[in-house]
Design a protein around this motif. Structure first.
Motif, PDB file in Angstrom:
ATOM      1  N   TYR A  42       0.867  -1.180   0.000  1.00 38.02           N
ATOM      2  CA  TYR A  42       0.000   0.000   0.000  1.00 38.02           C
ATOM      3  C   TYR A  42       0.900   1.226   0.000  1.00 38.02           C
ATOM      4  O   TYR A  42       1.695   1.423   0.916  1.00 38.02           O
ATOM      5  CB  TYR A  42      -0.909   0.006   1.226  1.00 38.02           C
ATOM      6  N   MET A  65      -3.647   1.279   6.095  1.00 40.78           N
ATOM      7  CA  MET A  65      -4.611   1.412   5.013  1.00 40.78           C
ATOM      8  C   MET A  65      -6.023   1.621   5.548  1.00 40.78           C
ATOM      9  O   MET A  65      -6.784   2.436   5.026  1.00 40.78           O
ATOM     10  CB  MET A  65      -4.550   0.151   4.136  1.00 40.78           C
ATOM     11  N   GLU A  66      -6.362   0.917   6.631  1.00 38.30           N
ATOM     12  CA  GLU A  66      -7.683   1.096   7.246  1.00 38.30           C
ATOM     13  C   GLU A  66      -7.840   2.518   7.796  1.00 38.30           C
ATOM     14  O   GLU A  66      -8.889   3.146   7.628  1.00 38.30           O
ATOM     15  CB  GLU A  66      -7.912   0.074   8.361  1.00 38.30           C
ATOM     16  N   TRP A  68      -6.260   5.112   6.710  1.00 43.09           N
ATOM     17  CA  TRP A  68      -6.336   5.964   5.516  1.00 43.09           C
ATOM     18  C   TRP A  68      -7.776   6.027   5.009  1.00 43.09           C
ATOM     19  O   TRP A  68      -8.283   7.096   4.689  1.00 43.09           O
ATOM     20  CB  TRP A  68      -5.407   5.424   4.425  1.00 43.09           C
ATOM     21  N   LYS A  69      -8.423   4.863   4.941  1.00 43.59           N
ATOM     22  CA  LYS A  69      -9.817   4.831   4.486  1.00 43.59           C
ATOM     23  C   LYS A  69     -10.705   5.688   5.382  1.00 43.59           C
ATOM     24  O   LYS A  69     -11.557   6.435   4.901  1.00 43.59           O
ATOM     25  CB  LYS A  69     -10.339   3.396   4.462  1.00 43.59           C
ATOM     26  N   GLN A  72     -10.505   9.421   4.833  1.00 43.62           N
ATOM     27  CA  GLN A  72     -11.089   9.960   3.603  1.00 43.62           C
ATOM     28  C   GLN A  72     -12.315  10.810   3.933  1.00 43.62           C
ATOM     29  O   GLN A  72     -12.725  11.656   3.161  1.00 43.62           O
ATOM     30  CB  GLN A  72     -11.470   8.837   2.637  1.00 43.62           C
TER      31      GLN A  72
END
Length: 121
Positions: A42, A65-66, A68-69, A72
């Motif tokens: 990622y 990554m989680e 990051w989501k 958003q």
């Protein structure tokens, strides 16, 4: 543990410090950065003019990554903590420290923005 490999040469002050975790400030990823999965990694990639100004590379693991989501959308530190605690079997204090480290790296790179006007959320 949130693993972030952060290689960046753009380390200016971006206007907010580590007090994000004490307040209810809303945080959100700068829209000039995107997360892509490339060969199982990622990677956070700058876009547009930011790609010319940002001289670096950021890779994150699955937990990064989680986060990051979640970033958003406009979220608080407490929102991030709650999301990680619901998804992963991790000690709350460990999660807090790892999230702080992750956010600090995003702040240092100018990737995370904050809206002080929403403190009362």
């Amino acid at each position: 543990m949130i693993c972030v490999s952060f290689v960046c040469h753009k380390m200016d002050e971006y206007g907010f410090g580590s007090d994000y975790r004490e307040k209810k400030n809303i945080m959100k990823i700068d829209r000039n950065f995107v997360l892509r999965e490339i060969a199982g990694e990622y990677i956070i990639i700058p876009t547009g003019k930011t790609a010319l100004e940002f001289n670096g590379l950021i890779t994150v693991n699955e937990i990064g990554m989680e986060l990051w989501k979640m970033l958003q959308n406009e979220v608080t530190f407490d929102d991030l903590l709650k999301g990680i605690m619901e998804e992963y079997d991790v000690d709350e204090e460990v999660a807090k420290e790892d999230i702080r480290d992750f956010l600090d790296k995003l702040i240092d790179g100018g990737i995370l923005t904050e809206d002080d006007s929403t403190e009362s959320r």
